[in-house]
Scaffold this active site. Structure first.
Site, PDB file in Angstrom:
ATOM      1  N   GLU A 112       9.588   7.722 -16.743  1.00 27.60           N
ATOM      2  CA  GLU A 112       8.189   8.103 -16.977  1.00 27.60           C
ATOM      3  C   GLU A 112       7.727   7.697 -18.374  1.00 27.60           C
ATOM      4  O   GLU A 112       6.597   7.248 -18.578  1.00 27.60           O
ATOM      5  CB  GLU A 112       8.025   9.620 -16.823  1.00 27.60           C
ATOM      6  CG  GLU A 112       8.231  10.112 -15.401  1.00 27.60           C
ATOM      7  CD  GLU A 112       8.368  11.629 -15.373  1.00 27.60           C
ATOM      8  OE1 GLU A 112       7.369  12.305 -15.630  1.00 27.60           O
ATOM      9  OE2 GLU A 112       9.476  12.124 -15.105  1.00 27.60           O
ATOM     10  N   LYS A 136      15.398  21.688 -11.657  1.00 22.45           N
ATOM     11  CA  LYS A 136      14.830  20.371 -11.876  1.00 22.45           C
ATOM     12  C   LYS A 136      15.766  19.361 -12.521  1.00 22.45           C
ATOM     13  O   LYS A 136      16.573  19.680 -13.385  1.00 22.45           O
ATOM     14  CB  LYS A 136      13.587  20.500 -12.756  1.00 22.45           C
ATOM     15  CG  LYS A 136      12.444  21.200 -12.042  1.00 22.45           C
ATOM     16  CD  LYS A 136      11.676  20.259 -11.159  1.00 22.45           C
ATOM     17  CE  LYS A 136      10.598  19.624 -12.012  1.00 22.45           C
ATOM     18  NZ  LYS A 136       9.845  18.644 -11.272  1.00 22.45           N
ATOM     19  N   HIS A 149       0.833  -1.224   0.000  1.00 20.41           N
ATOM     20  CA  HIS A 149       0.000   0.000   0.000  1.00 20.41           C
ATOM     21  C   HIS A 149       0.858   1.262   0.000  1.00 20.41           C
ATOM     22  O   HIS A 149       0.420   2.317   0.461  1.00 20.41           O
ATOM     23  CB  HIS A 149      -0.953   0.037   1.204  1.00 20.41           C
ATOM     24  CG  HIS A 149      -1.716  -1.226   1.413  1.00 20.41           C
ATOM     25  ND1 HIS A 149      -2.983  -1.423   0.942  1.00 20.41           N
ATOM     26  CD2 HIS A 149      -1.364  -2.387   2.028  1.00 20.41           C
ATOM     27  CE1 HIS A 149      -3.401  -2.654   1.269  1.00 20.41           C
ATOM     28  NE2 HIS A 149      -2.423  -3.254   1.923  1.00 20.41           N
ATOM     29  N   SER A 192      14.183  21.086 -16.784  1.00 17.87           N
ATOM     30  CA  SER A 192      12.952  21.811 -17.053  1.00 17.87           C
ATOM     31  C   SER A 192      13.273  23.090 -17.804  1.00 17.87           C
ATOM     32  O   SER A 192      14.332  23.692 -17.611  1.00 17.87           O
ATOM     33  CB  SER A 192      12.253  22.146 -15.732  1.00 17.87           C
ATOM     34  OG  SER A 192      11.377  23.239 -15.901  1.00 17.87           O
TER      35      SER A 192
END
Ligand code: ARG
Length: 463
Positions: free
Chosen positions: A295, A288, A161, A282
């Site tokens: 991803e 960043k 979880h 970024s």
């Protein structure tokens, strides 16, 4: 001016041919040109057999096979380009042969149809492609197992979880990933078994009256066996479904690993530092460093699932036997193949260059009461029924949280004894993160010795 298209193989029947845009709509050359070498290989085997069987003159068979070799070499060297004016790769090759050889070229299609031709070329292509995918997979599994081997003692929290659950090791986590990939490796091998049959000689749907020797072409092409029923052979795309599914499942695995990586790379976890060359920045936020590769692999799992649905939907309403709808099979499966091939390579590069923050992982094993189950099991070993032990350990956790203790061992033995007389001094040694892991030495567990055994078994399976 309208684009000129090659004369279709079926031009004898229809006085008019579709206009260029319509012709292009039904053409598949842009997709199936990647079958060119497989189609050449199958055509050579077919022509040689026609010669041996006396269906065409031996000299014509020789001319065809030699010319197909020449065409193959010219395409490889770039001297000859596969023309987009052809309807499909099969038409292209027959047209070139006929332009170069005249009558001999016109003989190659005796006893065959594009329906068995495409089925055989597709299978040949897939046989070699699946072998490549399996070898990429084995490489990735080995990479993961190398990292796992050096980290059988590197403690980290295991989650359920997404809540800290029990202490494990990085080696164990990576071995879990590898176990999933090993199933994929064997799933592809299973699919290969059913893929490995030769439909050549099935003709359009019902074979041919010409005395083909199907066994000899199947043998020459390296197939394990002949397809049993020609109507089935030209209708069947189960192999595309199976492979697409095997790819989809593997991609789901990669996607889940990438989800772990994305989480681990976050400031909140900080379990992994991705290499700068395997990260992106970024355009607006100067600070960043994003895990784009992970991803994107996660995202691409979506398109392979979509391709599988495309194939299911394509097939479900088709009457027997061949229908032009089947032409759509290749684009979907080729896309899945290209996707998994690049994702396997990208994931391997990403993981190889990643630096795991072992200190941070180890520190995260303390503070979430990951030793609560181990505390309950300590009491079970001393004779307490498990449910009672669970309640006792839970009560201790509640008291700890209230008192601001970070771990059960912050409690004195006197306090612990208030919860159960069974607690002795040995509890403190039993519930350190390292002891908790070491004690889980049953088959399948995270104990270092056991993980080493799992690694050995996985390595053997992918040899
Ligand atoms: N390009 C076709 C395909 O990929 C080849 C078979 C064509 N057969 C036919 N009867 N039109 O399916």
């Amino acid at each position: 001016m309208a684009k000129k298209v090659d004369k279709p193989l079926w031009a004898g029947r229809l006085a008019q041919t579709p206009e260029a845009e319509a012709f292009a709509f039904q053409a598949s050359i842009s997709v199936d040109k990647r079958l060119v070498f497989d189609d050449i290989q199958a055509s050579k085997a077919h022509a040689a057999m026609l010669g041996r069987q006396g269906i065409i003159p031996k000299s014509a068979a020789g001319q065809i096979t030699r010319e197909l070799d020449a065409i193959s070499a010219e395409i490889k060297s770039g001297k000859l380009a596969v023309s987009d004016n052809a309807e499909d790769i099969h038409s292209f090759l027959e047209t070139v042969l006929t332009q170069r050889l005249g009558d001999a070229g016109k003989m190659v299609h005796a006893g065959r149809s594009r329906n068995d031709q495409v089925a055989v070329a597709f299978r040949l292509y897939l046989k070699r492609t699946v072998a490549q995918i399996r070898s990429e997979l084995a490489g990735l599994i080995n990479t993961l197992l190398d990292i796992a081997s050096s980290n059988v003692n590197s403690l980290m929290p295991g989650y359920t979880h997404l809540q800290r659950a029990q202490c494990v090791t990085l080696g164990y986590h990576l071995t879990a990933w590898s176990s999933a990939l090993e199933r994929d490796y064997s799933r592809f091998a299973d699919a290969l078994k059913r893929l490995d049959e030769c439909p050549l000689g099935s003709g359009a749907l019902a074979g041919t009256t010409l005395p083909l020797d199907r066994k000899s072409t199947a043998l020459a092409l390296g197939f394990n066996r002949l397809s049993l029923n020609s109507m089935d052979a030209v209708s069947d795309r189960d192999f595309a479904l199976e492979l697409s599914s095997a790819i989809g499942i593997t991609m789901v695995h990669l996607s889940r690993f990438c989800e772990d990586i994305v989480l681990w790379a976050s400031e909140e976890f900080k379990f992994v530092e991705l290499a700068e060359s395997w990260s992106t920045g970024s355009s607006i936020m100067p600070q960043k460093k994003n895990p784009d590769f992970a991803e994107l692999i996660r995202g691409k799992a979506g398109r392979t699932a979509g391709n599988l649905v495309t194939l299911f939907t394509l097939l479900k309403g088709l009457p027997y036997s061949y229908n032009k709808d089947l032409q759509e099979d290749k684009e979907a499966l080729f896309d899945s193949i290209d996707t998994i091939t690049s994702c396997l390579r990208m994931f391997a590069g990403l993981i190889k260059s990643a630096a795991f923050n072992l200190k941070r992982m180890k520190a995260s094993c303390t503070g979430g009461f990951l030793e609560a189950t181990d505390t309950a099991e300590y009491l079970v070993r001393k004779g307490m029924p498990f449910r009672e032990a669970h309640e006792t350990s839970a009560a201790i956790v509640r008291v700890c949280i209230k008192a601001g203790h970070k771990q059960i061992s912050s409690m004195s033995i006197t306090e612990l004894k208030k919860h159960s007389k069974l607690f002795e001094e040995d509890i403190y040694k039993a519930i350190t993160p390292a002891a908790c892991v070491r004690a889980r030495d049953l088959p399948g567990g995270p104990a270092p010795k056991e993980v080493k055994r799992q690694i050995r078994i996985l390595r053997k399976k992918i040899k």
